[in-house]
Design a protein around this motif. Sequence first.
Motif, mmCIF file in Angstrom:
data_model
loop_
_atom_site.group_PDB
_atom_site.id
_atom_site.type_symbol
_atom_site.label_atom_id
_atom_site.label_comp_id
_atom_site.label_asym_id
_atom_site.label_seq_id
_atom_site.Cartn_x
_atom_site.Cartn_y
_atom_site.Cartn_z
ATOM 1 N N GLU A 97 0.824 -1.214 0.000
ATOM 2 C CA GLU A 97 0.000 0.000 0.000
ATOM 3 C C GLU A 97 0.855 1.259 0.000
ATOM 4 N N PHE A 98 2.042 1.169 0.562
ATOM 5 C CA PHE A 98 2.934 2.325 0.612
ATOM 6 C C PHE A 98 3.635 2.550 -0.723
ATOM 7 N N ILE A 99 4.075 1.479 -1.362
ATOM 8 C CA ILE A 99 4.932 1.591 -2.537
ATOM 9 C C ILE A 99 4.169 1.570 -3.859
ATOM 10 N N PHE A 100 3.106 0.795 -3.949
ATOM 11 C CA PHE A 100 2.413 0.610 -5.228
ATOM 12 C C PHE A 100 1.977 1.915 -5.879
ATOM 13 N N PRO A 101 1.473 2.913 -5.133
ATOM 14 C CA PRO A 101 1.045 4.157 -5.792
ATOM 15 C C PRO A 101 2.144 4.842 -6.601
ATOM 16 N N TYR A 102 3.401 4.713 -6.174
ATOM 17 C CA TYR A 102 4.505 5.294 -6.951
ATOM 18 C C TYR A 102 4.531 4.725 -8.371
ATOM 19 N N PHE A 103 4.398 3.402 -8.463
ATOM 20 C CA PHE A 103 4.525 2.744 -9.753
ATOM 21 C C PHE A 103 3.216 2.783 -10.541
ATOM 22 N N GLU A 104 2.100 2.816 -9.848
ATOM 23 C CA GLU A 104 0.819 2.965 -10.537
ATOM 24 C C GLU A 104 0.798 4.285 -11.295
ATOM 25 N N ALA A 105 1.272 5.349 -10.653
ATOM 26 C CA ALA A 105 1.337 6.658 -11.313
ATOM 27 C C ALA A 105 2.305 6.632 -12.492
ATOM 28 N N LEU A 106 3.384 5.890 -12.351
ATOM 29 C CA LEU A 106 4.369 5.772 -13.425
ATOM 30 C C LEU A 106 3.742 5.159 -14.671
ATOM 31 N N PHE A 107 2.962 4.089 -14.480
ATOM 32 C CA PHE A 107 2.363 3.389 -15.618
ATOM 33 C C PHE A 107 1.195 4.151 -16.231
ATOM 34 N N GLU A 108 0.696 5.145 -15.552
ATOM 35 C CA GLU A 108 -0.384 5.961 -16.114
ATOM 36 C C GLU A 108 0.135 6.963 -17.129
ATOM 37 N N GLN A 109 1.444 7.164 -17.154
ATOM 38 C CA GLN A 109 2.050 8.069 -18.126
ATOM 39 C C GLN A 109 2.486 7.293 -19.361
ATOM 40 N N GLU A 110 2.598 7.995 -20.467
ATOM 41 C CA GLU A 110 3.085 7.381 -21.701
ATOM 42 C C GLU A 110 4.395 8.050 -22.097
ATOM 43 N N TYR A 111 5.487 7.441 -21.651
ATOM 44 C CA TYR A 111 6.804 7.917 -22.032
ATOM 45 C C TYR A 111 7.082 7.500 -23.476
ATOM 46 N N LYS A 112 7.575 8.408 -24.268
ATOM 47 C CA LYS A 112 7.941 8.053 -25.644
ATOM 48 C C LYS A 112 9.170 7.163 -25.640
ATOM 49 N N LEU A 113 10.155 7.541 -24.839
ATOM 50 C CA LEU A 113 11.429 6.831 -24.809
ATOM 51 C C LEU A 113 11.527 5.947 -23.572
ATOM 52 N N LEU A 114 11.970 4.713 -23.774
ATOM 53 C CA LEU A 114 12.136 3.795 -22.654
ATOM 54 C C LEU A 114 13.226 4.298 -21.708
ATOM 55 N N TRP A 115 14.222 4.968 -22.231
ATOM 56 C CA TRP A 115 15.276 5.532 -21.394
ATOM 57 C C TRP A 115 14.680 6.452 -20.321
ATOM 58 N N ASP A 116 13.777 7.322 -20.732
ATOM 59 C CA ASP A 116 13.175 8.284 -19.798
ATOM 60 C C ASP A 116 12.356 7.576 -18.725
ATOM 61 N N MET A 117 11.645 6.531 -19.128
ATOM 62 C CA MET A 117 10.862 5.773 -18.157
ATOM 63 C C MET A 117 11.781 5.043 -17.179
ATOM 64 N N LEU A 122 14.332 4.147 -11.791
ATOM 65 C CA LEU A 122 15.506 4.110 -10.928
ATOM 66 C C LEU A 122 15.437 5.210 -9.867
ATOM 67 N N THR A 123 14.996 6.391 -10.264
ATOM 68 C CA THR A 123 14.876 7.503 -9.327
ATOM 69 C C THR A 123 13.903 7.174 -8.200
ATOM 70 N N ILE A 124 12.771 6.580 -8.541
ATOM 71 C CA ILE A 124 11.772 6.209 -7.535
ATOM 72 C C ILE A 124 12.329 5.147 -6.588
ATOM 73 N N CYS A 125 12.991 4.144 -7.146
ATOM 74 C CA CYS A 125 13.534 3.068 -6.314
ATOM 75 C C CYS A 125 14.571 3.604 -5.329
ATOM 76 N N LEU A 126 15.431 4.479 -5.798
ATOM 77 C CA LEU A 126 16.448 5.067 -4.922
ATOM 78 C C LEU A 126 15.800 5.930 -3.842
ATOM 79 N N LYS A 127 14.736 6.625 -4.201
ATOM 80 C CA LYS A 127 14.026 7.465 -3.239
ATOM 81 C C LYS A 127 13.407 6.621 -2.130
ATOM 82 N N ILE A 128 12.770 5.521 -2.500
ATOM 83 C CA ILE A 128 12.138 4.645 -1.509
ATOM 84 C C ILE A 128 13.179 4.101 -0.537
#
Length: 207
Positions: A97-117, A122-128
């Motif tokens: 419940e604490f971590i999933f919202p970070y990644f749910e929000a990530l998947f709601e976006q459409e990054y053009k480049l996989l590098w950017d995603m 990585l930024t989110i994982c390091l933050k957690i």
Amino acid sequence: MKTVFADLPYFPNLEYFCAILDSDKLVLDPQSIYQRKSFFNRTQIRLANKVETLSVPIVGRRPRIPLGEIEIDYRQKWQKVHLRGIQSAYGKTPFFEFIFPYFEALFEQEYKLLWDMNLQVLTICLKIMQWPVNLEIASESADKQGFTDIRGLLMPGSHFSQRDIYQPVAYVQNFGLDFEPNLSILDLLFAEGPQAKSILQASSKKH
């Protein structure tokens, strides 16, 4: 100050984080050439009866293309598949419940480049994990001398036991009696939350 040149995988595995554990600066190179069957667009999670590979579909199969130019293919509904897989695998873990919202929000976006995603992953994982390493994007003229370069070292076709980086330290996984080592960082984050880094420190052969 230790600087490490590294790849930018999709939800990196535990060996990746052990490899960068003692770095002060992590330099990521978008000019590195894409390798098929690499971790750049795939990761592994543990479901009830198996280890599942989650793959991000990419546009085309052009050879010799820099990682920073790889585009995500949204003709396939891969985001829903990945979210559903993560929910099935980790919905009952202590930190879901604490971590999933970070990644749910990530998947709601459409990054053009996989590098950017992947950079955001990585930024989110390091933050957690409250990991203070500095991230830097390499320029084409970057001087790589004197830096530790692990690019291309961690590939799906070679087992972590062949390298002197990661030694599995068991933690409580959601499924199964036998511990499955070196899965995606997702597996460890959902199980241990902010304490994940201490598991990685214990899993590093350098410590």
